[in-house]
Motif scaffolding. Sequence first.
Motif, PDB file in Angstrom:
ATOM      1  N   PHE A  26       0.837  -1.192   0.000  1.00 51.40           N
ATOM      2  CA  PHE A  26       0.000   0.000   0.000  1.00 51.40           C
ATOM      3  C   PHE A  26       0.880   1.253   0.000  1.00 51.40           C
ATOM      4  O   PHE A  26       2.080   1.195   0.267  1.00 51.40           O
ATOM      5  CB  PHE A  26      -0.905   0.032   1.231  1.00 51.40           C
ATOM      6  CG  PHE A  26      -1.952  -1.047   1.249  1.00 51.40           C
ATOM      7  CD1 PHE A  26      -2.326  -1.705   0.098  1.00 51.40           C
ATOM      8  CD2 PHE A  26      -2.579  -1.394   2.434  1.00 51.40           C
ATOM      9  CE1 PHE A  26      -3.294  -2.693   0.110  1.00 51.40           C
ATOM     10  CE2 PHE A  26      -3.547  -2.386   2.469  1.00 51.40           C
ATOM     11  CZ  PHE A  26      -3.904  -3.028   1.300  1.00 51.40           C
ATOM     12  N   ALA A  27       0.258   2.376  -0.258  1.00 56.46           N
ATOM     13  CA  ALA A  27       0.964   3.661  -0.267  1.00 56.46           C
ATOM     14  C   ALA A  27       1.132   4.140   1.170  1.00 56.46           C
ATOM     15  O   ALA A  27       0.383   4.989   1.672  1.00 56.46           O
ATOM     16  CB  ALA A  27       0.191   4.681  -1.092  1.00 56.46           C
ATOM     17  N   THR A  28       2.109   3.562   1.857  1.00 56.69           N
ATOM     18  CA  THR A  28       2.365   3.902   3.251  1.00 56.69           C
ATOM     19  C   THR A  28       3.854   4.059   3.489  1.00 56.69           C
ATOM     20  O   THR A  28       4.678   3.524   2.738  1.00 56.69           O
ATOM     21  CB  THR A  28       1.823   2.807   4.195  1.00 56.69           C
ATOM     22  OG1 THR A  28       2.525   1.585   3.957  1.00 56.69           O
ATOM     23  CG2 THR A  28       0.329   2.588   3.983  1.00 56.69           C
ATOM     24  N   GLU A  29       4.168   4.778   4.572  1.00 60.08           N
ATOM     25  CA  GLU A  29       5.557   4.982   4.957  1.00 60.08           C
ATOM     26  C   GLU A  29       5.681   4.840   6.472  1.00 60.08           C
ATOM     27  O   GLU A  29       4.801   5.295   7.213  1.00 60.08           O
ATOM     28  CB  GLU A  29       6.038   6.382   4.549  1.00 60.08           C
ATOM     29  CG  GLU A  29       6.174   6.596   3.057  1.00 60.08           C
ATOM     30  CD  GLU A  29       7.313   5.796   2.447  1.00 60.08           C
ATOM     31  OE1 GLU A  29       8.260   5.449   3.193  1.00 60.08           O
ATOM     32  OE2 GLU A  29       7.246   5.523   1.239  1.00 60.08           O
ATOM     33  N   PRO A  30       6.771   4.232   6.950  1.00 56.52           N
ATOM     34  CA  PRO A  30       6.994   4.191   8.404  1.00 56.52           C
ATOM     35  C   PRO A  30       7.384   5.566   8.918  1.00 56.52           C
ATOM     36  O   PRO A  30       8.020   6.353   8.201  1.00 56.52           O
ATOM     37  CB  PRO A  30       8.156   3.193   8.550  1.00 56.52           C
ATOM     38  CG  PRO A  30       8.868   3.234   7.237  1.00 56.52           C
ATOM     39  CD  PRO A  30       7.822   3.516   6.204  1.00 56.52           C
ATOM     40  N   ILE A  31       6.986   5.862  10.156  1.00 60.92           N
ATOM     41  CA  ILE A  31       7.271   7.170  10.731  1.00 60.92           C
ATOM     42  C   ILE A  31       7.367   7.044  12.246  1.00 60.92           C
ATOM     43  O   ILE A  31       6.694   6.196  12.855  1.00 60.92           O
ATOM     44  CB  ILE A  31       6.168   8.188  10.341  1.00 60.92           C
ATOM     45  CG1 ILE A  31       6.592   9.620  10.667  1.00 60.92           C
ATOM     46  CG2 ILE A  31       4.855   7.841  11.018  1.00 60.92           C
ATOM     47  CD1 ILE A  31       5.626  10.681  10.125  1.00 60.92           C
ATOM     48  N   ARG A  32       8.196   7.849  12.872  1.00 56.79           N
ATOM     49  CA  ARG A  32       8.264   7.901  14.326  1.00 56.79           C
ATOM     50  C   ARG A  32       7.019   8.626  14.843  1.00 56.79           C
ATOM     51  O   ARG A  32       6.553   9.599  14.233  1.00 56.79           O
ATOM     52  CB  ARG A  32       9.521   8.633  14.805  1.00 56.79           C
ATOM     53  CG  ARG A  32      10.824   8.029  14.309  1.00 56.79           C
ATOM     54  CD  ARG A  32      12.024   8.729  14.939  1.00 56.79           C
ATOM     55  NE  ARG A  32      11.887  10.171  14.972  1.00 56.79           N
ATOM     56  CZ  ARG A  32      12.168  10.975  13.952  1.00 56.79           C
ATOM     57  NH1 ARG A  32      12.595  10.472  12.793  1.00 56.79           N
ATOM     58  NH2 ARG A  32      12.018  12.293  14.058  1.00 56.79           N
ATOM     59  N   SER A  33       6.499   8.192  15.970  1.00 56.90           N
ATOM     60  CA  SER A  33       5.253   8.767  16.489  1.00 56.90           C
ATOM     61  C   SER A  33       5.377  10.267  16.720  1.00 56.90           C
ATOM     62  O   SER A  33       4.434  11.026  16.460  1.00 56.90           O
ATOM     63  CB  SER A  33       4.849   8.062  17.785  1.00 56.90           C
ATOM     64  OG  SER A  33       5.877   8.180  18.761  1.00 56.90           O
ATOM     65  N   GLU A  34       6.561  10.722  17.171  1.00 55.45           N
ATOM     66  CA  GLU A  34       6.717  12.144  17.450  1.00 55.45           C
ATOM     67  C   GLU A  34       6.792  12.983  16.175  1.00 55.45           C
ATOM     68  O   GLU A  34       6.680  14.216  16.230  1.00 55.45           O
ATOM     69  CB  GLU A  34       7.970  12.393  18.301  1.00 55.45           C
ATOM     70  CG  GLU A  34       9.276  11.983  17.657  1.00 55.45           C
ATOM     71  CD  GLU A  34       9.659  10.541  17.951  1.00 55.45           C
ATOM     72  OE1 GLU A  34      10.850  10.221  17.794  1.00 55.45           O
ATOM     73  OE2 GLU A  34       8.769   9.758  18.345  1.00 55.45           O
TER      74      GLU A  34
END
Length: 216
Positions: A26-34
């Motif tokens: 899917f069109a997603t990217e990992p990211i830090r919560s902050e």
Amino acid sequence: MSSKPKETSVYVHFPWCTRKCPYCDFATEPIRSEALPHDGYADALLRELDARADDLQGRALSSVFFGGGTPSLWDPNALKRTLAGIRDAFEAVAENVEVTVECNPSSLDREHASLLREAGANRLSIGVQSLLDRHLQFLGRLHDRERALATLEGATAEMPRVSADLMFGMPGQTCSELGDDIARIAEMGVRHVSAYALTIEEKTMFGSLHRAGKLR
């Protein structure tokens, strides 16, 4: 005589996850919560609604689905503001609009489910995928069986409708294991189960492992 407004559903994509699963295309990217742009993303969505105002004329809102990605990472207040903007953008709104938020067990507990309900959601779709830890580890999920069951318990206590996603076709998985998962989830008051076959997509980690002969 004016025509009846055309029933229309809205899909809102939340494109971030804590970690991208090895099977996900899917069109997603990992990211830090902050680093999540909670209000900035809501602002961008509301601007897009304004830009599409002419296209929404003569339409009645029938349902809203917040998918992803992991929308349960989004601040409920930002989601609430976005939902209010969606409702205001339509000429008419159905009396019982279904508002679904996709959630992962790793980012949902009973308190968060309550906040999503207060924000306007009335249905949660929870990515359980499996209730066996070895399958969850294979899929790269951030939760285990215990967390999945606790999440379902909290969600069903707070929401009128809860659905769960399961996956089949994993190496070593049996039909009886899938059946046991469905039965256990149904016992918890979940009203709908979506079962998806594992597919190996080319541009995923699983795709790379498959091409290298390391994944059957």
